[in-house]
Design an enzyme around this catalytic site. Structure first.
Site, PDB file in Angstrom:
ATOM      1  N   HIS A 186      -1.904  -2.562  13.420  1.00 15.02           N
ATOM      2  CA  HIS A 186      -2.482  -2.259  12.102  1.00 15.02           C
ATOM      3  C   HIS A 186      -4.049  -2.264  11.967  1.00 15.02           C
ATOM      4  O   HIS A 186      -4.850  -1.967  11.293  1.00 15.02           O
ATOM      5  CB  HIS A 186      -1.941  -2.771  11.070  1.00 15.02           C
TER       6      HIS A 186
ATOM      7  N   THR B 207       0.729  -1.299  -0.017  1.00 12.75           N
ATOM      8  CA  THR B 207       0.084   0.056  -0.116  1.00 12.75           C
ATOM      9  C   THR B 207       0.957   1.351  -0.066  1.00 12.75           C
ATOM     10  O   THR B 207       1.693   1.473   0.905  1.00 12.75           O
ATOM     11  CB  THR B 207      -0.874  -0.071   1.337  1.00 12.75           C
TER      12      THR B 207
ATOM     13  N   GLU C  21      -1.581   0.109  -4.461  1.00 15.04           N
ATOM     14  CA  GLU C  21      -0.881  -0.818  -4.135  1.00 15.04           C
ATOM     15  C   GLU C  21       0.385  -1.596  -5.370  1.00 15.04           C
ATOM     16  O   GLU C  21      -0.156  -1.470  -6.527  1.00 15.04           O
ATOM     17  CB  GLU C  21      -1.647  -2.328  -3.614  1.00 15.04           C
TER      18      GLU C  21
HETATM   19 FE1  SF4 Z   1      -5.191   2.469   4.176  1.00 20.83          FE
HETATM   20 FE2  SF4 Z   1      -6.599   2.078   6.370  1.00 20.83          FE
HETATM   21 FE3  SF4 Z   1      -4.343   0.710   6.085  1.00 20.83          FE
HETATM   22 FE4  SF4 Z   1      -4.285   3.375   6.922  1.00 20.83          FE
HETATM   23  S1  SF4 Z   1      -5.256   1.625   7.972  1.00 20.83           S
HETATM   24  S2  SF4 Z   1      -3.088   2.309   5.426  1.00 20.83           S
HETATM   25  S3  SF4 Z   1      -6.170   4.272   5.376  1.00 20.83           S
HETATM   26  S4  SF4 Z   1      -6.306   0.566   4.916  1.00 20.83           S
HETATM   27 FE    FE Z   2      -4.071  -1.505   4.418  1.00 24.02          FE
END
Ligand code: SF4
Ligand code: FE
Length: 475
Positions: free
Chosen positions: A286, A185, A251
């Site tokens: 996360h 990402t 990504e």
């Molecule tokens: Fe993207 Fe949500 Fe992951 Fe942050 S937590 S990187 S906004 S998917």
């Molecule tokens: Fe993510």
């Protein structure tokens, strides 16, 4: 702290080797398919003010962007959840900067733990690196998910040894790594990449137990852009068929083709017994971060309510009930993310860590709730969400008037508004934005089974059995 403009200028200075549609990308920042994701990351700079989005560095006492901060209290963890929801609502997309923040926090804990056991100097190196990240207000991409090859085999058992990122050479100056990280990402919008192992390791996997940070345009790194549903709509030059006009996520497949990493930037090497701990810390942080999806849910609920009004059905009891249900589900995500922050605690190194059980509950909800919200939004929106003619037809001098006339809803609202809102719902639930909202909710920060394993481990079944047995007289 960098401004949004300074951030974009700093990205322009990087020269990563990027490929899309079989061609080399000349400028990440100016590419129409990539640009919305640059804008979303840039929002993390643009809005950096106040207690939610900024923090006080425990290293320097300076005011810093929260995305570079190491959590020093429960209040920090709570503000992190609030920041992520707010940005998810502001961008309606993945703003990509959380994984780097979560990697920094996980490493602050695990480098300390490795040093305690092995007398290494990872934590000193890490803190030096952290100072640089905070000072320059860098965006870091977190590279965790390896290619993995045959999933039934461990890293060292793979017929192709590069299926997991590993060290192929070392000398007095550093290490050389090879392999790839998939589904990464926001990497093209990141100044640095922080690599970590993707799973628990055994002694025979020790060359795979490696963590480090390097600039994203380091020689030997190649990026292959991952396409998204409807991505070429961004090349059509219109204004509304993309749905979300400003923001998106991205990504990439990241190839490490014999990439050199100096020792100063190595934070774990061969301490295989700490790989699982690093994965677990990162994953829990996360999973908390998925408060972002409550922010995206805010946008989808707003779109569903608006389209109900444009369609003239907002007062129907079953529509009101569905909107309430959407709110109830969406707030469940946020409640969980806040709970794991409030229940977080201090680690030996001083970093505050979320309540891991609750962080996993948060993310398991996120693997389900956005899909349910998408279903409800489709039900409210009606079939036009997938049958409308294109913007070019809407603008056509001959047929445009028919498109507008027969896509008209309630009086007083232009057909164009109705089309725009339907396109936004389409994007969030099936198109460009769905990449950020649905499969990312399923697999980002780990797939549901990963959360179930963690919940199973942490749910204290022994204590619960005891409570039951005591009440009915079993010793
Ligand atoms: Fe993207 Fe949500 Fe992951 Fe942050 S937590 S990187 S906004 S998917
Ligand atoms: Fe993510």
């Amino acid at each position: 702290m960098k401004s949004k403009e300074e951030y974009i200028e700093s990205l322009k200075k990087l020269k990563p080797e990027v490929y899309m549609f079989g061609e080399r990308v000349k400028s990440v920042v100016d590419h129409p398919i990539i640009r919305p994701s640059v804008n979303a990351m840039a929002a993390t700079y643009e809005l950096a003010r106040g207690d939610v989005m900024t923090a006080t560095s425990h290293l320097t006492g300076n005011r810093i962007n929260r995305f570079t901060h190491i959590h020093q209290s429960n209040a920090d963890l709570v503000n992190k959840s609030k920041m992520e929801r707010m940005l998810g609502c502001y961008t309606g997309a993945c703003f990509q900067r959380c994984a780097g923040m979560d990697a920094l926090n996980a490493l602050s804990i695990v480098t300390y733990e490795i040093d305690q056991k092995h007398g290494t100097e990872y934590n000193r190196r890490f803190l030096k690196y952290l100072g640089y990240v905070q000072e320059d207000d860098l965006a870091c991409g977190a590279a965790m998910t390896d290619a993995k090859g045959d999933r039934s085999l461990r890293p060292a058992e793979q017929p192709d040894p590069d299926q997991y990122l590993h060290v192929v050479k070392e000398d007095e100056s550093g290490i050389v790594v090879r392999g790839s990280k998939l589904h990464q990402t926001g990497v093209l919008n990141s100044h640095d990449i922080i690599a970590m192992p993707t799973r628990a390791m055994r002694a025979e996997d020790r060359d795979y137990a490696v963590s480090f940070a390097i600039p994203s345009d380091t020689a030997g790194i190649m990026y292959i852009y991952g396409r998204q549903p409807c991505d070429t709509r961004k090349m059509e030059g219109g204004t509304f068929d993309v749905g979300n006009l400003y923001y998106g996520g991205h990504e990439c497949m990241v190839i490490f083709d014999d990439v050199f990493v100096p020792w100063e930037r190595v934070f774990m090497y061969r301490e295989y017994e700490f790989a699982a701990g690093l994965v677990e810390r990162f994953a829990s942080y996360h999973r908390q971060s998925y408060a972002c999806k409550a922010g995206m849910g805010d946008v989808l609920i707003g779109a569903a309510q608006t389209i109900a009004e444009y369609n003239g059905v907002a007062q129907a009891p079953h529509v009101r009930d569905k909107i309430t249900e959407m709110n109830h589900l969406n707030e469940t995500i946020f409640c969980c993310s806040l709970a794991c922050a409030y229940e977080g605690s201090r680690e030996a190194c001083g970093t505050y860590y979320v309540n891991s059980l609750m962080a996993n509950i948060t993310k398991l909800h996120v693997t389900r709730i956005p899909y349910e919200l998408a279903k409800l939004a489709h039900e409210i929106a009606g079939g036009a969400v997938v049958t409308m003619p294109s913007e070019k037809d809407f603008r056509d001098p001959k047929i445009g008037k028919y498109v507008a006339r027969y896509l008209q809803g309630v009086e007083g609202v232009p057909a164009e508004y109705r089309i725009r809102m339907l396109r936004l719902i389409e994007s969030l639930t099936m198109g460009l934005g769905a990449a950020c909202y649905l499969p990312e909710s399923m697999h980002g920060a780990g797939s549901p089974q990963a959360q179930k394993i963690m919940i199973g481990r942490q749910a204290n079944l022994g204590g619960k059995k005891q409570a039951a047995k005591r009440l009915c007289g079993i010793e």
